[in-house]
Design a protein around this motif. Structure first.
Motif, mmCIF file in Angstrom:
data_model
loop_
_atom_site.group_PDB
_atom_site.id
_atom_site.type_symbol
_atom_site.label_atom_id
_atom_site.label_comp_id
_atom_site.label_asym_id
_atom_site.label_seq_id
_atom_site.Cartn_x
_atom_site.Cartn_y
_atom_site.Cartn_z
ATOM 1 N N THR A 169 -2.327 0.408 5.885
ATOM 2 C CA THR A 169 -3.689 0.085 5.659
ATOM 3 C C THR A 169 -4.035 -1.214 6.527
ATOM 4 O O THR A 169 -2.989 -1.832 6.776
ATOM 5 C CB THR A 169 -3.936 -0.504 4.409
ATOM 6 O OG1 THR A 169 -3.496 0.623 3.461
ATOM 7 C CG2 THR A 169 -5.282 -0.852 4.027
ATOM 8 N N VAL A 181 -4.057 0.082 -2.804
ATOM 9 C CA VAL A 181 -3.866 -0.861 -2.345
ATOM 10 C C VAL A 181 -3.524 -1.946 -3.184
ATOM 11 O O VAL A 181 -4.690 -2.001 -3.935
ATOM 12 C CB VAL A 181 -4.721 -1.354 -0.984
ATOM 13 C CG1 VAL A 181 -4.397 -2.795 -0.335
ATOM 14 C CG2 VAL A 181 -4.747 0.088 -0.043
ATOM 15 N N CYS A 191 0.936 -1.348 0.000
ATOM 16 C CA CYS A 191 -0.022 -0.009 0.141
ATOM 17 C C CYS A 191 0.726 1.183 -0.034
ATOM 18 O O CYS A 191 2.023 1.415 0.562
ATOM 19 C CB CYS A 191 -0.965 -0.004 1.300
ATOM 20 S SG CYS A 191 -1.321 -1.452 1.802
ATOM 21 N N THR A 213 -11.194 5.071 3.549
ATOM 22 C CA THR A 213 -10.088 5.270 2.714
ATOM 23 C C THR A 213 -10.124 6.730 2.317
ATOM 24 O O THR A 213 -11.229 7.440 2.544
ATOM 25 C CB THR A 213 -10.129 4.565 1.136
ATOM 26 O OG1 THR A 213 -11.222 4.790 0.723
ATOM 27 C CG2 THR A 213 -9.728 3.003 1.338
ATOM 28 N N GLN A 265 -8.331 1.635 -5.736
ATOM 29 C CA GLN A 265 -7.813 2.946 -5.668
ATOM 30 C C GLN A 265 -9.164 3.818 -5.853
ATOM 31 O O GLN A 265 -9.921 3.206 -6.220
ATOM 32 C CB GLN A 265 -6.776 3.541 -6.714
ATOM 33 C CG GLN A 265 -6.995 2.962 -8.140
ATOM 34 C CD GLN A 265 -5.682 3.163 -8.956
ATOM 35 O OE1 GLN A 265 -4.819 3.621 -8.505
ATOM 36 N NE2 GLN A 265 -5.733 2.234 -9.995
ATOM 37 N N ASP A 320 -5.298 6.919 -1.106
ATOM 38 C CA ASP A 320 -4.943 5.809 -0.991
ATOM 39 C C ASP A 320 -4.878 4.730 -2.071
ATOM 40 O O ASP A 320 -5.691 4.828 -3.108
ATOM 41 C CB ASP A 320 -6.131 5.284 0.076
ATOM 42 C CG ASP A 320 -5.756 5.744 1.456
ATOM 43 O OD1 ASP A 320 -5.030 6.612 1.662
ATOM 44 O OD2 ASP A 320 -6.865 5.396 2.257
ATOM 45 N N GLY A 339 1.484 0.318 -3.601
ATOM 46 C CA GLY A 339 0.187 0.012 -3.865
ATOM 47 C C GLY A 339 -0.054 -0.357 -5.448
ATOM 48 O O GLY A 339 -1.192 -0.500 -5.956
ATOM 49 N N ARG A 388 2.147 -1.117 5.535
ATOM 50 C CA ARG A 388 2.116 -0.967 4.169
ATOM 51 C C ARG A 388 2.499 -2.071 3.341
ATOM 52 O O ARG A 388 2.603 -2.105 2.058
ATOM 53 C CB ARG A 388 3.033 0.077 3.934
ATOM 54 C CG ARG A 388 2.793 1.619 4.326
ATOM 55 C CD ARG A 388 3.683 2.667 4.016
ATOM 56 N NE ARG A 388 4.006 2.686 2.619
ATOM 57 C CZ ARG A 388 5.087 3.111 1.968
ATOM 58 N NH1 ARG A 388 5.887 3.862 2.765
ATOM 59 N NH2 ARG A 388 5.312 3.082 0.679
#
Lengths: 255, 255
Positions: free
Chosen positions: A13, A222, A9, A216, A195, A220, A250, A72
């Protein structure tokens, strides 16, 4: 076959949603009841939880599901013992230190007639082919670079090394140093990037949905990598056989 | 000053009683609120739990207190940050692999002007003097022996190495490879051996007593090492300054 789960990420997260579905595969929705493990990077540090109980029953797994660890880079594994007994030292993910960084590794598959020449400073504690492969990768990375190189250089080195292991059998693996997540598929691995705009997702293994938009910010991003798709209503990208991908912040890097 | 707790037993033993009292020192009965950690050997495997929350408040510590882990070698640490920030990678105990065994280390004290020459394969991930000292010990052990030597040889090597670190300051530490527990005191460390006939013990830090006779067999033997005595009604043996002791099967070895 074992199950792999990885997360990379751009901002710390919570992995509990993906882990909730994933943990069901440890003995309930699939036959991988020979232990499990998860490792989270938190800054340069690592939390590693491993257990020989099935993930769906384990008190430790229940604790992890309820513990909002922010990370992360996460790697998790549910084990179906094929090589090596059901013992704590055989549970993935494995952790080693190289160049003052922790490295975390989990593997799915079998390596046949695999006995790498481990002449360096990394030796398996348990009896799995997986830990042998990890020690060999660490040994060869250590020989290839004097200190921690940039991610793209590490990826180039891994592209040379990985086929030398993969020719011995099935070598689906996840590897992270807290900065990047490398994922290699021999047979079975897929990923998704979540996203902005975030939607809701429905777990494939448990009757649980989450609306990511509520958890989120628009910045962000991921990436989630797993043996098979963890959600029903999202489109996962399948790895090609022999494909090595690296995820940073991410998203998969090109190449 | 940080607090150390070690346990070495001849049979897998539950550490929750000692840990219950010990965890109170992380912010309640003493001022060591900058994180804590505990590592248990289970066979050749290790469970490591580390946290940056005070041990008396930590959800993870609460979980560990209720989780009946059975181990023959345990090392725990409560941290008062003196060198290095309050970050996960600075929490003891630290873990490394050498000769296919895990090694666990925790340190109490400060090392002044300590910058060992780390030219080998062990490098600190965090910023503590403690992890530097551990990496140096691992490096020098690796140079001194080609493979895992017997405990008494390791002890002889450590007796040569430890004073070279201890001259830089206070070096109370616990070290284990799952087979033995080494304990060194610069200033403050004590131990007790519990064996048949077992009596009851009253925790010094919490209103809790245990009758060990109800939880043991006549063959059990347990050595507990701590910065200061954990119980009120037992006689603990104080380490002399500069003393290195090794515990195997729940008892200190002679010499």
């Amino acid at each position: 076959m074992c199950q792999l789960l990885g997360m990379n990420c751009n901002t710390p997260t919570d992995v509990t949603f993906s882990f909730a579905g994933f943990a069901q595969r440890g003995g309930r929705t699939d036959h991988h009841a020979d232990g499990w493990g998860i490792a989270f990077f938190e800054g340069a540090g690592v939390r590693q939880f491993v257990d020989v109980e099935p993930a769906c029953d384990s008190g430790l797994a229940k604790f992890v599901r309820g513990y909002p660890i922010q990370s992360r880079n996460v790697i998790s594994h549910i084990r179906k013992a094929t090589v090596g007994e059901v013992r704590l030292e055989n549970c993935h993910p494995f952790v080693r230190e190289l160049w003052g960084r922790y490295w975390v590794f989990a593997h799915n598959g079998d390596l046949k007639d695999y006995a790498p020449h481990l002449h360096g400073h990394f030796h398996p504690v348990g009896s799995t082919d997986s830990e042998q492969a990890f020690c060999w990768l660490m040994q060869e990375l250590a020989k290839s670079h004097a200190s921690l190189p940039p991610v793209d250089e590490l990826t180039r080195t891994l592209r040379e090394l990985v086929p030398r292991v993969a020719r011995h059998g099935t070598f689906n693996f996840l590897l992270s140093n807290g900065e990047a997540l490398w994922a290699h598929a021999s047979t079975k691995l897929c990923y998704i990037v979540r996203q902005h705009p975030f939607a809701s997702a429905q777990l494939a293994d448990e009757d649980l949905a989450i609306d990511f938009a509520q958890h989120t910010t628009p910045q962000d991003r991921v990436a989630v990598v797993a043996t098979t798709p963890l959600t029903r209503n999202e489109t996962w990208t399948t790895f090609a056989p022999g494909e090595l991908r690296v995820f940073v912040d991410g998203a998969p890097l090109a190449g």
